[in-house]
Design a protein around this motif. Sequence first.
Motif, mmCIF file in Angstrom:
data_model
loop_
_atom_site.group_PDB
_atom_site.id
_atom_site.type_symbol
_atom_site.label_atom_id
_atom_site.label_comp_id
_atom_site.label_asym_id
_atom_site.label_seq_id
_atom_site.Cartn_x
_atom_site.Cartn_y
_atom_site.Cartn_z
ATOM 1 N N GLU A 195 -0.613 -4.142 -2.290
ATOM 2 C CA GLU A 195 -1.135 -2.809 -2.572
ATOM 3 C C GLU A 195 0.012 -1.817 -2.749
ATOM 4 N N PHE A 196 -0.052 -1.030 -3.811
ATOM 5 C CA PHE A 196 0.963 -0.014 -4.080
ATOM 6 C C PHE A 196 0.768 1.172 -3.142
ATOM 7 N N VAL A 197 1.860 1.695 -2.583
ATOM 8 C CA VAL A 197 1.799 2.854 -1.693
ATOM 9 C C VAL A 197 1.607 4.104 -2.535
ATOM 10 N N LYS A 198 0.503 4.809 -2.330
ATOM 11 C CA LYS A 198 0.200 6.000 -3.114
ATOM 12 C C LYS A 198 1.007 7.198 -2.629
ATOM 13 N N GLY A 199 1.320 8.085 -3.578
ATOM 14 C CA GLY A 199 2.068 9.290 -3.226
ATOM 15 C C GLY A 199 3.538 9.129 -3.528
ATOM 16 N N VAL A 200 4.082 10.004 -4.387
ATOM 17 C CA VAL A 200 5.484 9.890 -4.797
ATOM 18 C C VAL A 200 6.419 10.032 -3.602
ATOM 19 N N LYS A 201 6.159 10.994 -2.727
ATOM 20 C CA LYS A 201 7.040 11.213 -1.586
ATOM 21 C C LYS A 201 7.036 10.002 -0.658
ATOM 22 N N THR A 202 5.855 9.442 -0.454
ATOM 23 C CA THR A 202 5.770 8.274 0.419
ATOM 24 C C THR A 202 6.538 7.102 -0.171
ATOM 25 N N ALA A 203 6.387 6.910 -1.477
ATOM 26 C CA ALA A 203 7.022 5.774 -2.132
ATOM 27 C C ALA A 203 8.538 5.898 -2.157
ATOM 28 N N LEU A 204 9.038 7.110 -2.422
ATOM 29 C CA LEU A 204 10.475 7.291 -2.597
ATOM 30 C C LEU A 204 11.208 7.555 -1.297
ATOM 31 N N PHE A 205 10.558 8.264 -0.351
ATOM 32 C CA PHE A 205 11.278 8.710 0.847
ATOM 33 C C PHE A 205 10.667 8.210 2.152
ATOM 34 N N GLY A 206 9.628 7.379 2.067
ATOM 35 C CA GLY A 206 8.965 6.947 3.288
ATOM 36 C C GLY A 206 9.739 5.913 4.069
ATOM 37 N N GLY A 207 10.656 5.227 3.423
ATOM 38 C CA GLY A 207 11.463 4.232 4.118
ATOM 39 C C GLY A 207 10.731 2.934 4.392
ATOM 40 N N GLU A 208 9.521 2.792 3.897
ATOM 41 C CA GLU A 208 8.736 1.592 4.160
ATOM 42 C C GLU A 208 8.534 0.745 2.907
ATOM 43 N N GLY A 209 9.237 1.089 1.812
ATOM 44 C CA GLY A 209 9.087 0.313 0.591
ATOM 45 C C GLY A 209 7.909 0.813 -0.223
ATOM 46 N N LEU A 210 7.695 0.189 -1.365
ATOM 47 C CA LEU A 210 6.654 0.635 -2.287
ATOM 48 C C LEU A 210 5.341 -0.120 -2.130
ATOM 49 N N PHE A 211 5.334 -1.231 -1.426
ATOM 50 C CA PHE A 211 4.163 -2.092 -1.399
ATOM 51 C C PHE A 211 3.847 -2.582 0.013
ATOM 52 N N PHE A 212 2.548 -2.795 0.250
ATOM 53 C CA PHE A 212 2.059 -3.395 1.480
ATOM 54 C C PHE A 212 1.321 -4.694 1.153
ATOM 55 N N ALA A 213 1.301 -5.603 2.114
ATOM 56 C CA ALA A 213 0.424 -6.763 2.016
ATOM 57 C C ALA A 213 -0.943 -6.345 2.539
ATOM 58 N N THR A 214 -1.960 -6.548 1.714
ATOM 59 C CA THR A 214 -3.330 -6.223 2.107
ATOM 60 C C THR A 214 -4.051 -7.506 2.463
ATOM 61 N N LEU A 215 -4.504 -7.608 3.705
ATOM 62 C CA LEU A 215 -5.141 -8.812 4.217
ATOM 63 C C LEU A 215 -6.606 -8.517 4.520
ATOM 64 N N ARG A 216 -7.494 -9.297 3.952
ATOM 65 C CA ARG A 216 -8.927 -9.083 4.137
ATOM 66 C C ARG A 216 -9.550 -10.279 4.850
ATOM 67 N N GLY A 217 -10.303 -10.007 5.915
ATOM 68 C CA GLY A 217 -10.941 -11.035 6.705
ATOM 69 C C GLY A 217 -12.160 -11.627 6.036
ATOM 70 N N PRO A 218 -12.680 -12.694 6.629
ATOM 71 C CA PRO A 218 -12.411 -13.154 7.997
ATOM 72 C C PRO A 218 -11.179 -14.048 8.085
ATOM 73 N N GLY A 219 -10.643 -14.146 9.301
ATOM 74 C CA GLY A 219 -9.505 -15.019 9.531
ATOM 75 C C GLY A 219 -8.588 -14.460 10.598
ATOM 76 N N THR A 220 -7.502 -15.183 10.851
ATOM 77 C CA THR A 220 -6.517 -14.784 11.854
ATOM 78 C C THR A 220 -5.186 -14.530 11.184
ATOM 79 N N VAL A 221 -4.508 -13.458 11.612
ATOM 80 C CA VAL A 221 -3.217 -13.062 11.045
ATOM 81 C C VAL A 221 -2.209 -12.930 12.184
ATOM 82 N N TRP A 222 -0.985 -13.412 11.959
ATOM 83 C CA TRP A 222 0.103 -13.249 12.922
ATOM 84 C C TRP A 222 1.157 -12.322 12.313
ATOM 85 N N VAL A 223 1.530 -11.275 13.064
ATOM 86 C CA VAL A 223 2.454 -10.248 12.576
ATOM 87 C C VAL A 223 3.641 -10.156 13.523
#
Length: 259
Positions: A195-223
Amino acid sequence: MNNHEIDYKIYGSDMQFVEVELDPSETVIAEAGAVMMLEENIVMETIFGDGSAQKSGFMGKLFSAGKRLLTGESLFMTTFTNEGSGKKHVSFAAPYPGKIIPMDLSVYNGKIICQKDAFLAAAKGVSIGIELQRKIGAGFFGGEGFIMQKLEGDGMAFVHAGGTLHEKKLQPGEVLRVDTGCLVAMTQDVEYNIEFVKGVKTALFGGEGLFFATLRGPGTVWVQSLPFSRLASRVFAAIPQSKDEGSALKGIFNIVDGD
């Protein structure tokens, strides 16, 4: 059981290692360089791939090993077989601070999907392949989560996570967004996308990169809380810029890198 049935014990809290107990003729497989110590009568052998295709002929072995090239791993793995008459032990160490996760694949319908660097060791018979994402967005922008490993079989596998580990069970339709580097593993029924991170400021200056992994259940996730890439970037950022002050430390990193 098609896989060898092994017993184990995990030691430590932050810098862990797993001790595997092998009965006579039992075998465990591991990545090269993961072994910490082993008792007598345990014989090491280098094999193509993961050993699950050893009876399929040369082409089967070659195909099994070739899949590992796509994940940046070696063509070869190491087997550890107890050729003695009693129980013997072999231990595998975590590569950096974090947790070792024991996974009984039979509990998760015979398959777990994990990051390409997460696998540590497994019972012989577990197949270690690649899991390519079907959606093109995940392929181009997935970063560390793009090409993932799949562990298949009915035996034990050991996966390593950096920092603190969090296991989250997703309900049907429940969505979790995770930094791509923080995703360690997931069950096969979890739907994965980028998923693309919305918002120019968030994308350029958020420090978290431009993309997230979007995980949809059901299931188990390890982070994991500390991806190795994040740890490495902080270490290199802390190296002094002065040639004199940083020469010794930079020399060490050059040796590690092979320069």
